[in-house]
Motif scaffolding. Structure first.
Motif, PDB file in Angstrom:
ATOM      1  N   HIS A   5       0.856  -1.178   0.000  1.00  0.00           N
ATOM      2  CA  HIS A   5       0.000   0.000   0.000  1.00  0.00           C
ATOM      3  C   HIS A   5       0.896   1.232   0.000  1.00  0.00           C
ATOM      4  O   HIS A   5       2.059   1.178   0.400  1.00  0.00           O
ATOM      5  CB  HIS A   5      -1.022  -0.008   1.138  1.00  0.00           C
ATOM      6  CG  HIS A   5      -0.466   0.304   2.485  1.00  0.00           C
ATOM      7  ND1 HIS A   5       0.040  -0.642   3.326  1.00  0.00           N
ATOM      8  CD2 HIS A   5      -0.346   1.480   3.140  1.00  0.00           C
ATOM      9  CE1 HIS A   5       0.453  -0.072   4.452  1.00  0.00           C
ATOM     10  NE2 HIS A   5       0.232   1.208   4.353  1.00  0.00           N
ATOM     11  N   VAL A   6       0.327   2.325  -0.492  1.00  0.00           N
ATOM     12  CA  VAL A   6       1.092   3.547  -0.734  1.00  0.00           C
ATOM     13  C   VAL A   6       0.466   4.684   0.052  1.00  0.00           C
ATOM     14  O   VAL A   6      -0.745   4.904   0.001  1.00  0.00           O
ATOM     15  CB  VAL A   6       1.093   3.894  -2.240  1.00  0.00           C
ATOM     16  CG1 VAL A   6       1.884   5.155  -2.509  1.00  0.00           C
ATOM     17  CG2 VAL A   6       1.626   2.734  -3.069  1.00  0.00           C
ATOM     18  N   THR A   7       1.318   5.416   0.792  1.00  0.00           N
ATOM     19  CA  THR A   7       0.876   6.622   1.499  1.00  0.00           C
ATOM     20  C   THR A   7       1.797   7.772   1.133  1.00  0.00           C
ATOM     21  O   THR A   7       2.911   7.570   0.650  1.00  0.00           O
ATOM     22  CB  THR A   7       0.887   6.426   3.033  1.00  0.00           C
ATOM     23  OG1 THR A   7       2.235   6.164   3.460  1.00  0.00           O
ATOM     24  CG2 THR A   7      -0.003   5.280   3.462  1.00  0.00           C
ATOM     25  N   ASP A   8       1.306   8.988   1.383  1.00  0.00           N
ATOM     26  CA  ASP A   8       2.183  10.142   1.215  1.00  0.00           C
ATOM     27  C   ASP A   8       2.981  10.322   2.509  1.00  0.00           C
ATOM     28  O   ASP A   8       2.815   9.562   3.462  1.00  0.00           O
ATOM     29  CB  ASP A   8       1.397  11.392   0.820  1.00  0.00           C
ATOM     30  CG  ASP A   8       0.378  11.825   1.857  1.00  0.00           C
ATOM     31  OD1 ASP A   8       0.443  11.374   3.026  1.00  0.00           O
ATOM     32  OD2 ASP A   8      -0.505  12.633   1.506  1.00  0.00           O
ATOM     33  N   ILE A   9       3.830  11.333   2.561  1.00  0.00           N
ATOM     34  CA  ILE A   9       4.691  11.498   3.736  1.00  0.00           C
ATOM     35  C   ILE A   9       3.926  11.961   4.974  1.00  0.00           C
ATOM     36  O   ILE A   9       4.441  11.856   6.083  1.00  0.00           O
ATOM     37  CB  ILE A   9       5.883  12.442   3.444  1.00  0.00           C
ATOM     38  CG1 ILE A   9       5.399  13.792   2.938  1.00  0.00           C
ATOM     39  CG2 ILE A   9       6.839  11.803   2.475  1.00  0.00           C
ATOM     40  CD1 ILE A   9       6.502  14.793   2.719  1.00  0.00           C
ATOM     41  N   SER A  26      -4.615   1.736  -1.160  1.00  0.00           N
ATOM     42  CA  SER A  26      -4.623   0.712  -0.111  1.00  0.00           C
ATOM     43  C   SER A  26      -4.288  -0.641  -0.732  1.00  0.00           C
ATOM     44  O   SER A  26      -4.286  -0.795  -1.955  1.00  0.00           O
ATOM     45  CB  SER A  26      -5.995   0.655   0.557  1.00  0.00           C
ATOM     46  OG  SER A  26      -6.959   0.154  -0.353  1.00  0.00           O
ATOM     47  N   LYS A  27      -4.048  -1.635   0.122  1.00  0.00           N
ATOM     48  CA  LYS A  27      -3.799  -2.987  -0.385  1.00  0.00           C
ATOM     49  C   LYS A  27      -5.002  -3.488  -1.165  1.00  0.00           C
ATOM     50  O   LYS A  27      -4.856  -4.193  -2.158  1.00  0.00           O
ATOM     51  CB  LYS A  27      -3.472  -3.938   0.767  1.00  0.00           C
ATOM     52  CG  LYS A  27      -2.095  -3.731   1.337  1.00  0.00           C
ATOM     53  CD  LYS A  27      -1.783  -4.763   2.408  1.00  0.00           C
ATOM     54  CE  LYS A  27      -0.386  -4.510   2.955  1.00  0.00           C
ATOM     55  NZ  LYS A  27      -0.001  -5.495   3.963  1.00  0.00           N
ATOM     56  N   ALA A  28      -6.200  -3.126  -0.729  1.00  0.00           N
ATOM     57  CA  ALA A  28      -7.413  -3.544  -1.438  1.00  0.00           C
ATOM     58  C   ALA A  28      -7.480  -2.905  -2.820  1.00  0.00           C
ATOM     59  O   ALA A  28      -7.913  -3.547  -3.787  1.00  0.00           O
ATOM     60  CB  ALA A  28      -8.655  -3.181  -0.635  1.00  0.00           C
ATOM     61  N   ASP A  29      -7.043  -1.646  -2.943  1.00  0.00           N
ATOM     62  CA  ASP A  29      -7.025  -0.978  -4.247  1.00  0.00           C
ATOM     63  C   ASP A  29      -6.073  -1.667  -5.216  1.00  0.00           C
ATOM     64  O   ASP A  29      -6.363  -1.810  -6.396  1.00  0.00           O
ATOM     65  CB  ASP A  29      -6.582   0.485  -4.121  1.00  0.00           C
ATOM     66  CG  ASP A  29      -7.565   1.357  -3.377  1.00  0.00           C
ATOM     67  OD1 ASP A  29      -8.761   1.018  -3.342  1.00  0.00           O
ATOM     68  OD2 ASP A  29      -7.116   2.393  -2.822  1.00  0.00           O
ATOM     69  N   LEU A  30      -4.918  -2.064  -4.708  1.00  0.00           N
ATOM     70  CA  LEU A  30      -3.860  -2.585  -5.566  1.00  0.00           C
ATOM     71  C   LEU A  30      -3.937  -4.087  -5.794  1.00  0.00           C
ATOM     72  O   LEU A  30      -3.327  -4.593  -6.738  1.00  0.00           O
ATOM     73  CB  LEU A  30      -2.494  -2.214  -4.987  1.00  0.00           C
ATOM     74  CG  LEU A  30      -2.220  -0.710  -4.920  1.00  0.00           C
ATOM     75  CD1 LEU A  30      -0.957  -0.427  -4.147  1.00  0.00           C
ATOM     76  CD2 LEU A  30      -2.140  -0.131  -6.319  1.00  0.00           C
ATOM     77  N   LEU A  32      10.333   0.833  -6.150  1.00  0.00           N
ATOM     78  CA  LEU A  32       9.740  -0.443  -5.758  1.00  0.00           C
ATOM     79  C   LEU A  32      10.470  -1.603  -6.416  1.00  0.00           C
ATOM     80  O   LEU A  32      10.724  -2.628  -5.777  1.00  0.00           O
ATOM     81  CB  LEU A  32       8.249  -0.475  -6.109  1.00  0.00           C
ATOM     82  CG  LEU A  32       7.470  -1.690  -5.620  1.00  0.00           C
ATOM     83  CD1 LEU A  32       7.626  -1.894  -4.115  1.00  0.00           C
ATOM     84  CD2 LEU A  32       5.999  -1.551  -5.974  1.00  0.00           C
ATOM     85  N   ARG A  33      10.849  -1.455  -7.668  1.00  0.00           N
ATOM     86  CA  ARG A  33      11.607  -2.506  -8.359  1.00  0.00           C
ATOM     87  C   ARG A  33      12.926  -2.775  -7.636  1.00  0.00           C
ATOM     88  O   ARG A  33      13.291  -3.926  -7.373  1.00  0.00           O
ATOM     89  CB  ARG A  33      11.851  -2.108  -9.812  1.00  0.00           C
ATOM     90  CG  ARG A  33      12.540  -3.169 -10.630  1.00  0.00           C
ATOM     91  CD  ARG A  33      12.678  -2.795 -12.101  1.00  0.00           C
ATOM     92  NE  ARG A  33      13.403  -1.563 -12.292  1.00  0.00           N
ATOM     93  CZ  ARG A  33      12.898  -0.455 -12.820  1.00  0.00           C
ATOM     94  NH1 ARG A  33      11.647  -0.410 -13.211  1.00  0.00           N
ATOM     95  NH2 ARG A  33      13.626   0.614 -12.968  1.00  0.00           N
ATOM     96  N   GLU A  34      13.630  -1.722  -7.247  1.00  0.00           N
ATOM     97  CA  GLU A  34      14.902  -1.880  -6.544  1.00  0.00           C
ATOM     98  C   GLU A  34      14.692  -2.392  -5.121  1.00  0.00           C
ATOM     99  O   GLU A  34      15.495  -3.166  -4.601  1.00  0.00           O
ATOM    100  CB  GLU A  34      15.657  -0.549  -6.539  1.00  0.00           C
ATOM    101  CG  GLU A  34      16.121  -0.132  -7.922  1.00  0.00           C
ATOM    102  CD  GLU A  34      16.673   1.287  -7.968  1.00  0.00           C
ATOM    103  OE1 GLU A  34      16.687   1.982  -6.933  1.00  0.00           O
ATOM    104  OE2 GLU A  34      17.083   1.699  -9.066  1.00  0.00           O
ATOM    105  N   GLY A  35      13.601  -1.967  -4.490  1.00  0.00           N
ATOM    106  CA  GLY A  35      13.293  -2.420  -3.141  1.00  0.00           C
ATOM    107  C   GLY A  35      12.967  -3.901  -3.080  1.00  0.00           C
ATOM    108  O   GLY A  35      13.384  -4.607  -2.155  1.00  0.00           O
ATOM    109  N   GLU A  46       4.513   0.230   2.145  1.00  0.00           N
ATOM    110  CA  GLU A  46       4.719  -0.968   2.952  1.00  0.00           C
ATOM    111  C   GLU A  46       4.451  -2.157   2.051  1.00  0.00           C
ATOM    112  O   GLU A  46       3.357  -2.307   1.514  1.00  0.00           O
ATOM    113  CB  GLU A  46       3.803  -0.995   4.159  1.00  0.00           C
ATOM    114  CG  GLU A  46       4.118  -2.164   5.078  1.00  0.00           C
ATOM    115  CD  GLU A  46       3.312  -2.130   6.352  1.00  0.00           C
ATOM    116  OE1 GLU A  46       2.426  -2.999   6.499  1.00  0.00           O
ATOM    117  OE2 GLU A  46       3.567  -1.228   7.172  1.00  0.00           O
ATOM    118  N   VAL A  47       5.471  -2.991   1.868  1.00  0.00           N
ATOM    119  CA  VAL A  47       5.427  -4.081   0.901  1.00  0.00           C
ATOM    120  C   VAL A  47       5.597  -5.414   1.620  1.00  0.00           C
ATOM    121  O   VAL A  47       6.487  -5.554   2.459  1.00  0.00           O
ATOM    122  CB  VAL A  47       6.547  -3.934  -0.155  1.00  0.00           C
ATOM    123  CG1 VAL A  47       6.495  -5.038  -1.184  1.00  0.00           C
ATOM    124  CG2 VAL A  47       6.496  -2.572  -0.812  1.00  0.00           C
TER     125      VAL A  47
END
Length: 181
Positions: free
Chosen positions: A97-101, A108-112, A128-131, A169-170
């Motif tokens: 899921h993705v948040t701003d700072i 959200s995880k549900a969105d993605l 994200l690819r590098e992470g 958060e992955v």
């Protein structure tokens, strides 16, 4: 009269054999636009790093690690008994899921939905690819991505705007090795 005709053809032949000359540019451009762009990007990068430094200092319970690629990450769940990390062509299953700072949820995880990704063969934003390359199956990692490692100047043309740093958060569920690995 024939002498003049021969002389005319001789002058025409000599003039036609002349090598071409380089043309001068109409106007010379300076690199001022590029210099200004570089200065803006350096300033933006410094501001984003300062914000991330403040976030990391405020979160005293989490140990953030600086990556060689220009972002920070912290393990929420770490798997120490596996040495397998994703390689080129491996099939990954993960969710994030993705948040701003400021902590506002962008996706959200549900969105993605859980994602299936072939390492380095499909499109995914740079950070994200590098992470994902740093993770092992079963791990959950929080990444702090400056805008140039996220979606940069263009955003995602949906919910993420121009030059937005992201917190992701992955959770990496599985790594399926490709036949070439």
């Amino acid at each position: 009269m024939t002498n003049y005709l021969y002389l005319f053809f001789l002058v025409l032949t000599v003039a036609a054999c002349k090598s071409p000359e380089a043309r001068k540019p109409v106007s010379a451009k300076s690199g001022s636009f590029i210099d200004q762009s570089v200065a803006r990007n350096i300033e933006l990068n410094e501001r984003e790093h300062a914000v991330f430094e403040q976030l990391m200092q405020a979160d005293t319970t989490t140990k953030y690690i600086a990556s060689n690629s220009g972002f920070w990450y912290a393990y929420q769940t770490q798997v120490a008994d596996s040495l397998i990390t994703p390689q080129f062509g491996d099939k990954l299953t993960f969710e994030y899921h993705v948040t701003d700072i400021a902590g506002n949820t962008i996706y959200s995880k549900a969105d993605l939905q859980p994602q299936t990704y072939i390492m380095d063969k499909q499109e995914l934003f740079t950070g994200l690819r590098e992470g994902l390359k740093l993770m092992r199956a079963g791990e959950t990692v929080t990444f702090l991505f400056p805008s140039q490692k996220a979606y940069g100047y263009y955003g995602d043309e949906n919910k993420i705007g121009t030059n937005v740093p992201l917190i992701c958060e992955v959770t990496l569920h599985s790594i399926t090795r490709s036949e070439s690995n």
